[in-house]
Design a protein around this motif. Sequence first.
Motif, PDB file in Angstrom:
ATOM      1  N   TYR A  69     -10.097   8.734   3.106  1.00 33.26           N
ATOM      2  CA  TYR A  69      -9.538   7.718   2.334  1.00 33.26           C
ATOM      3  C   TYR A  69     -10.907   6.686   2.941  1.00 33.26           C
ATOM      4  CZ  TYR A  69      -4.761   9.153   1.333  1.00 33.26           C
ATOM      5  OH  TYR A  69      -3.946  10.078   1.214  1.00 33.26           O
ATOM      6  N   ARG A 100       0.915  -1.535  -0.287  1.00 29.19           N
ATOM      7  CA  ARG A 100       0.117   0.228  -0.198  1.00 29.19           C
ATOM      8  C   ARG A 100       0.870   1.579  -0.051  1.00 29.19           C
ATOM      9  NH1 ARG A 100      -4.802  -2.944  -0.456  1.00 29.19           N
ATOM     10  NH2 ARG A 100      -4.830  -4.243   1.997  1.00 29.19           N
ATOM     11  N   SER A 130      -7.466   3.456  -2.515  1.00 28.01           N
ATOM     12  CA  SER A 130      -8.480   3.669  -1.824  1.00 28.01           C
ATOM     13  C   SER A 130      -8.922   5.036  -3.039  1.00 28.01           C
ATOM     14  CB  SER A 130      -7.959   3.915  -1.030  1.00 28.01           C
ATOM     15  OG  SER A 130      -9.204   4.307   0.546  1.00 28.01           O
ATOM     16  N   TYR A 131      -9.640   5.699  -2.611  1.00 25.21           N
ATOM     17  CA  TYR A 131     -10.240   7.273  -2.968  1.00 25.21           C
ATOM     18  C   TYR A 131     -10.143   8.452  -1.422  1.00 25.21           C
ATOM     19  CZ  TYR A 131     -12.251   5.246  -6.814  1.00 25.21           C
ATOM     20  OH  TYR A 131     -13.008   4.390  -8.150  1.00 25.21           O
ATOM     21  N   ILE A 179     -11.950   0.671   2.687  1.00 20.70           N
ATOM     22  CA  ILE A 179     -11.205   1.706   2.832  1.00 20.70           C
ATOM     23  C   ILE A 179     -10.750   1.198   1.337  1.00 20.70           C
ATOM     24  CG2 ILE A 179      -8.889   2.455   3.574  1.00 20.70           C
ATOM     25  CD1 ILE A 179     -11.993   3.180   5.373  1.00 20.70           C
ATOM     26  N   TRP A 180     -10.264   0.436   1.296  1.00 22.53           N
ATOM     27  CA  TRP A 180      -9.169  -0.832   0.117  1.00 22.53           C
ATOM     28  C   TRP A 180     -10.097  -1.247  -0.983  1.00 22.53           C
ATOM     29  CZ3 TRP A 180      -5.322   1.858   1.204  1.00 22.53           C
ATOM     30  CH2 TRP A 180      -4.203   1.166   2.865  1.00 22.53           C
ATOM     31  N   VAL A 181     -10.561  -0.961  -2.349  1.00 22.22           N
ATOM     32  CA  VAL A 181     -10.391  -0.757  -3.392  1.00 22.22           C
ATOM     33  C   VAL A 181     -10.423  -2.648  -3.359  1.00 22.22           C
ATOM     34  CG1 VAL A 181     -10.562  -0.206  -6.038  1.00 22.22           C
ATOM     35  CG2 VAL A 181     -10.762   1.113  -4.385  1.00 22.22           C
ATOM     36  N   ARG A 237     -13.403   3.678   0.309  1.00 21.53           N
ATOM     37  CA  ARG A 237     -13.625   2.480  -1.304  1.00 21.53           C
ATOM     38  C   ARG A 237     -14.320   3.018  -1.977  1.00 21.53           C
ATOM     39  NH1 ARG A 237     -15.139  -3.648  -0.085  1.00 21.53           N
ATOM     40  NH2 ARG A 237     -14.912  -4.850  -2.147  1.00 21.53           N
TER      41      ARG A 237
END
Lengths: 417, 417
Positions: free
Chosen positions: B366, B48, B264-265, B247-249, B368
């Motif tokens: 942050y 990450r 993430s966004y 949080i994580w795509v 997803r």
Amino acid sequence: MATLSRRGLLGGGVAAAGVAGAFAVGHATAAEPEATPAVSSYPFRGERQAGIVTPAQDRLHFVALDVTTEDRAELVDLLKRWTDAAERMTQGAPAGPIGPVEGASDAPPDDTGEAIGLPASRLTITFGFGPTLFRDAEGRDRFGIADRRPEALEPLPHFRGDIDDPRRSGGDLCIQACADDPQVAVHAIRNLVRMGFGTTRVRWSQLGFGRTSTTSTSQDTPRNLFGFKDGTANVKAEETAALDQHIWVGPGDDAAAGWLTGGSYLVTRRINMTIEVWDRQSLGDQEAFVGRTKDTGAPLSGGKESSRPDFKMHGSQGPIIPVDAHVRVVHPDFNDGVRMLRRGYNFVDGTDDFGGLNAGLFFMAYVRDPRTHFIPVQRAMAASDAMMEYLKFTGSALFAVPPGVRAGEHVGQALFS
Amino acid sequence: MATLSRRGLLGGGVAAAGVAGAFAVGHATAAEPEATPAVSSYPFRGERQAGIVTPAQDRLHFVALDVTTEDRAELVDLLKRWTDAAERMTQGAPAGPIGPVEGASDAPPDDTGEAIGLPASRLTITFGFGPTLFRDAEGRDRFGIADRRPEALEPLPHFRGDIDDPRRSGGDLCIQACADDPQVAVHAIRNLVRMGFGTTRVRWSQLGFGRTSTTSTSQDTPRNLFGFKDGTANVKAEETAALDQHIWVGPGDDAAAGWLTGGSYLVTRRINMTIEVWDRQSLGDQEAFVGRTKDTGAPLSGGKESSRPDFKMHGSQGPIIPVDAHVRVVHPDFNDGVRMLRRGYNFVDGTDDFGGLNAGLFFMAYVRDPRTHFIPVQRAMAASDAMMEYLKFTGSALFAVPPGVRAGEHVGQALFS
């Protein structure tokens, strides 16, 4: 001095008042030189105001205010309340006796709360009086103190390179808050400004994130945003004779303004650096503009950072330290021997209209008399300093900074009594 | 990891490259909870990007840039150079291989020098891509990547209360620099911006001086400028299942944008607080607006800071936690269970036109997917949050933040290959 958290003071009900005592910072640091002072708080009261020779803290919140009342008693009352709050906050206590969370739920707290749990963080709060407090722009003596105005307390003249912006210049009053934690400095200014609501109004303010000067031999010299060490030749807290000669107003300096004896004058100058242009200059040119090496800060004539520059040393191209190098132009040797106590901070205020950094140096200097110790030096710099090409002066102010507040007194007592 | 000063690296000629390795911050802090992480630097490369779940550092310099070239190769070249510089600076080394003072004196240094001698200070540098990088305001696909735009990467809509200011919103690219020393964060952004000269241009930037969220269970919850603890219910680095969920795509989230899997966004919102008005509200009203006590941060329904709010608890006047309290309006229970990883900072940008503090919260979160995890929550807040009366939204942006950069890769490699 022990670390006192705001919570601890609140919970235990220990009053922070009464922490009087001599301002002994100079002696303390002289006896025990160290990079980070062991003290965690400084007394607000003393012979001098703290925040001048105090080892420079890392963060600054500075505010210039105008007085909006014409009622002298109201102004004096605010100075009394500020004195109490400053004494409390510099000891890590809340701005008011009730604090942020202990009061009645139907009343606004007398502290705004964002510093709950934070230590005093070596906070100092320093007060000053601007020229317009004595006689405003219309020439009015609003508070009956015009005859006590120090002669030297005239608005600074326009210098070549100044972009005169009234929204960043002048002010009836100033408050300088320095601390190792920016949230503590911001909390102090915010609460003092809040107490002045209806009596004073913020004219301009400035945050600084990195000190550029060292005010004690216990500190390393930090770097400005040109990447150079700055403040090497500063008057230090330990140089007591130089302080008396160059920084503190002497007993005979101004007969009309005896209240300022033992105080000083503070010059503030917001200096924008044209960072992007500077960064395109060669290392050699940068060093020639400054007159020192970028690496160690030694003068180009050799030695180490603290070595005395040799302005007479010549190389094949002329003087090793160019005649227009900053270190030469502002050096005491070429300015009647005058020295300043500088206390500036780096600032970055976001982005300018062209996508460049709105950044530079918030210059602060304490001097015994701006007419002899600042104005001629700034004129010399404006006339012939090679560094001028990379500077824009976007704010300018002068304040008289009275001596310390003794037990039982309030800020400005000698002026208003 | 040992503290490496920039000088040490320069003098010894030790390259900072090759500090690859797993991004193990979450595990490290979970094993040894502590207020201040013992590490002094984080690797730039890893699974990450650092600067998301990394224990939040104290200071922020954030910049949004527009790309001024239309040459894809030039942009990719900059991303490669940024990768190298970010890897170096996060290890406490200069931006370039030569450094600020070792180069030829007739060339500009490849580092600007203000961080000489300063340690890495836990610097993290995090890169993101804005919607306009994929298709600009005129609809043009300048870099041949429009078909790889994540569906969720649309400019954020206008929300009630937004003061849409293009000078503080949007951007083709963003760089977030967080560090414990502001001079280190400023140095990082300045040098990356400098490297982009001719290829990118700063659109807007923001400094923050006090983190308002805690991203690890090892950290205490700090306070925002309303004086309240902020970020209590944040997703923490240690909550790995919640990170994957919120949080994580995920791998199946967007077929067209596989390059973003594991990323993430980032939503940024500049939120001005009307500090002076807030400070005049009673303690009881402030706590009712927030839904928590100002003292400990416990929900008004009782317990301690970490206690779950009881929204059903009633007093004589109705619900103990009012239905328009901030904690209720944005709580997962009333927002389809969504959570964010917040990473905001307090800011004070001087004085506004009315003498008030130009201050507030630079909100960073942050998530997803902004369509499920941010937009509906912001809409709910805009519609019914009691705190809205004291907020002005003065900037807004959304960025796709790719996963970490692995050994031999550069920032954005999966997007551009």
